[in-house]
Design an enzyme around this catalytic site. Structure first.
Site, PDB file in Angstrom:
ATOM      1  N   GLU A 161       4.388  50.606  10.576  1.00 16.97           N
ATOM      2  CA  GLU A 161       4.039  49.736   9.450  1.00 16.97           C
ATOM      3  C   GLU A 161       5.103  48.691   9.168  1.00 16.97           C
ATOM      4  O   GLU A 161       4.802  47.531   8.888  1.00 16.97           O
ATOM      5  CB  GLU A 161       3.791  50.578   8.186  1.00 16.97           C
ATOM      6  CG  GLU A 161       2.488  51.378   8.192  1.00 16.97           C
ATOM      7  CD  GLU A 161       2.595  52.694   8.943  1.00 16.97           C
ATOM      8  OE1 GLU A 161       3.686  52.994   9.484  1.00 16.97           O
ATOM      9  OE2 GLU A 161       1.599  53.435   8.992  1.00 16.97           O
ATOM     10  N   HIS A 197      -2.959  60.546   0.991  1.00 20.60           N
ATOM     11  CA  HIS A 197      -3.916  59.481   1.310  1.00 20.60           C
ATOM     12  C   HIS A 197      -4.650  58.961   0.077  1.00 20.60           C
ATOM     13  O   HIS A 197      -5.640  58.249   0.226  1.00 20.60           O
ATOM     14  CB  HIS A 197      -4.981  59.989   2.288  1.00 20.60           C
ATOM     15  CG  HIS A 197      -4.537  60.070   3.713  1.00 20.60           C
ATOM     16  ND1 HIS A 197      -3.671  61.022   4.167  1.00 20.60           N
ATOM     17  CD2 HIS A 197      -4.843  59.307   4.787  1.00 20.60           C
ATOM     18  CE1 HIS A 197      -3.476  60.865   5.471  1.00 20.60           C
ATOM     19  NE2 HIS A 197      -4.167  59.820   5.873  1.00 20.60           N
TER      20      HIS A 197
END
Lengths: 324, 315
Positions: free
Chosen positions: A57, A126
């Site tokens: 990322e 998540h």
């Protein structure tokens, strides 16, 4: 069309009309996007413009910044907001600062999209709603589209901004259907919006909390309580005048935010309202936020941890002095 | 090299006088890397640097006066005084920092190279970093992505043996940094960073390979800083003897000796160079002293491009 189709519609229009634009991120290509937002785009536009990245990322976000500095118009997709924390250095130390720190020499026209929020039983790593953290940072724009029309229009609008824009797409909204005018063009990326007019109190909400606030307003209407619902839409820079004007009219406010209460964005809105419209208020400003807990997996606990229409309606009744 | 050396000596002096504040990281001892590397690049190439970037910026051709004013924090500085020593930017010369997060510039370099590749610009991106950055995830992520996409990036590690005060043997399981490129299939070379000619030759060769579509390369320039990490550093982690030993390899007199033996420099010539550099520095300092400060109402400018009205100050 659904929220996810609206995102895809915007992506396709951008890739068709802007030769500098390209999409990159985790599983955006061969997989079709982890939430299927980019399904079919690899076949249509090829691997140069729809780029699968490694699970890295920080580097693909940083590469997006570099590519934007180099004349491209990248759209970076991060699978979920929790993963964006691995890119926090690039976002806060580079995307948000380069313009100011370089004395205005650098422009970073970067668009970053990511899924946010709970409601899908994906547990604590998540499911969090961290857009409020990003809204703390000057130099970036933070938007939370809550409807399919905004999902399309705000993405189109973000591409016209010369500065980094972060779009937080509530994962729970991807299957939601609504009418979307594909000829409508970019949405307003500057203002909050009164989604439902009302007289007695204002429910201030954004993202996944918006449909719940609207449902609460429906329930309250049946009890002859008229709730106005304001969709914040853009957390930074915050359009306080629209929100404050609504609250000054209704004289009562409840801020709804799926994120944690402590140090959360609901506190920012509530404090700003207290500064602006304190003397117009008939009751203390209320907050309905997520429980102070990492989001649990089982449905009943997840539901209990997030604001629901019933809890919002109950808080509204209490604020109006109605009980039972 | 002489300009860099004297500029930094002056900066250190101004720091002790309180004219310059913040962190000041000097590259004295490492000038051959700056000059050798930048001499081998063209004006259309991009440069991404670190917080120890005075030498890189000067070698890139950023005007000394703009750099000195930046150290003073004046509005005539290369970043209107907003960045200071650690954040020199000159976009016109494709000099993209001045990045003070160790390793944070590597992804930016990958992105700049990606933009060039996608726009079919014939340019390479020089990505400078220190040995400390090699421990960061960014180094490995950026090497992987650049190699995967065959991006035109020259990764150049200035290995001065110390990540702040921690010797490379104490922070790297494999202290041979050039070897790390093997894992990514990236050609790499270690060069003597105290030798200007060696650095320039290596950068030119690897730069040419990258321009020919060869994908990224890594050069490890083995060098040494004669001064402390920053002006705050008491240097407790190394001995004076070690520093003195490295000073015997000072690139400046070594290069001057090369020029002398080639008959291209004599005492008078060297003295003239010193005079010229001293005059340039004196003019830069005088201009910086005389320059204005950013007006207070400029505090929030350039947070957003359009200076949008919603960017208000904290008042």
């Amino acid at each position: 069309m659904t929220y996810r189709e609206a995102v895809r519609s915007a992506l396709r229009e951008i890739l068709r009309t802007d030769a500098r634009a390209f999409l990159m991120g985790e599983d955006v290509g061969a997989y079709g996007g982890s939430f299927a937002c980019s399904k079919g785009l690899l076949e249509e536009f090829g691997p140069e413009r729809v780029r699968d990245t490694p699970l890295a990322e920080s580097t693909f976000l940083g590469a997006g910044i570099g590519a934007a500095m180099g004349g491209m118009r990248p759209i970076v997709e991060i699978m979920t907001v929790n993963f964006s924390l691995l890119a926090l250095d690039q976002i806060v130390n580079n995307a948000a600062t380069l313009r100011h720190m370089s004395g205005g020499q650098i422009s970073v026209p970067l668009v970053v999209r990511m899924a946010t929020g709970g409601g899908r039983q994906l547990a604590a790593q998540h499911s969090h709603s961290l857009e409020g953290w990003y809204a703390h940072v000057p130099g970036i724009r933070v938007a939370v589209p809550a409807t399919p029309a905004d999902a399309r229009g705000m993405l189109l609008a973000a591409m016209r901004e010369p500065d980094p824009v972060f779009l937080f797409e509530p994962a729970v909204l991807y299957p939601v259907e609504d009418e979307v005018d594909e000829a409508a063009g970019p949405a307003d990326l500057r203002h909050a919006l009164v989604r439902r007019a009302g007289r007695d109190l204002t429910l201030v909400a954004f993202g996944a909390a918006l449909p719940k606030a609207l449902a609460a307003a429906d329930a309250l209407a049946r009890e002859d309580v008229s709730a106005e619902v304001v969709d914040v839409r853009v957390l930074r820079p915050l359009d306080l005048p629209t929100i404050a004007a609504s609250v000054a009219r209704t004289r009562r406010a409840i801020v709804v935010d799926e994120a944690w209460r402590t140090g959360g964005f609901a506190a920012e809105i509530a404090a700003s309202l207290a500064e602006q419209v304190f003397y117009d208020l008939d009751a203390p400003i209320g907050r309905i936020c997520g429980a102070e807990v990492p989001l649990p997996y089982p449905k009943h606990l997840e539901d209990a941890a997030l604001p629901q229409a019933a809890t919002i309606a109950a808080a509204a009744r209490a604020l109006m002095g109605r009980h039972g | 090299m002489l300009r860099i050396r004297r500029f930094e000596e002056k900066a250190a002096e101004l720091y002790t006088q309180g004219k310059i504040r913040g962190f000041l990281h000097l590259c004295i001892g490492e000038e051959a890397v700056s000059v050798g590397t930048l001499a081998a690049l063209s004006a259309s190439d991009n440069v991404v640097s670190t917080y120890r970037e005075h030498g890189h910026a000067l070698a890139r051709g950023v005007p000394m006066a703009a750099l000195m004013a930046e150290l003073f924090g004046k509005v005539t500085g290369c970043c209107r005084g907003r960045g200071g020593s650690m954040h020199f930017f000159d976009v016109g010369r494709r000099f993209y920092g001045g990045n003070a997060i160790v390793g944070g510039g590597l992804p930016l370099a990958v992105g700049l190279a990606l933009a060039d590749q996608m726009q079919q610009r014939a340019a390479i991106t020089l990505c400078l970093f220190g040995d400390g950055a090699v421990a960061e995830g960014e180094f490995h992520e950026a090497m992987n992505l650049a190699a995967l996409w065959r991006l035109p990036v020259l990764f150049l590690c200035e290995n001065n043996l110390y990540a702040m005060g921690t010797h490379v043997a104490r922070h790297q399981a494999q202290p041979d940094i050039a070897r790390k490129a093997d894992g990514y299939g990236v050609p790499a070379e270690a060069v003597n960073g105290m030798d200007l000619h060696a650095v320039e030759t290596a950068v030119a060769a690897h730069g040419a390979a990258i321009r020919n579509g060869g994908g990224p390369r890594l050069i490890e320039a083995r060098t040494y800083r004669f001064r402390a990490h920053s002006m705050y550093d008491p240097e407790l982690y190394r001995t004076k003897a070690e520093v003195e030993q490295w000073k015997l390899r000072d690139p400046l007199p070594a290069f001057a000796a090369t020029l002398r033996s080639a008959g291209r420099l004599d005492d008078a010539g060297f003295a003239a160079l010193e005079t010229e550099v001293a005059a340039e520095i004196a003019a830069a300092v005088a201009a910086a002293e005389a320059a204005a400060w950013e007006p207070l109402d400029g505090l929030v400018r350039d947070v957003y491009t359009a200076d949008a009205p919603e960017t208000t100050s904290c008042a």
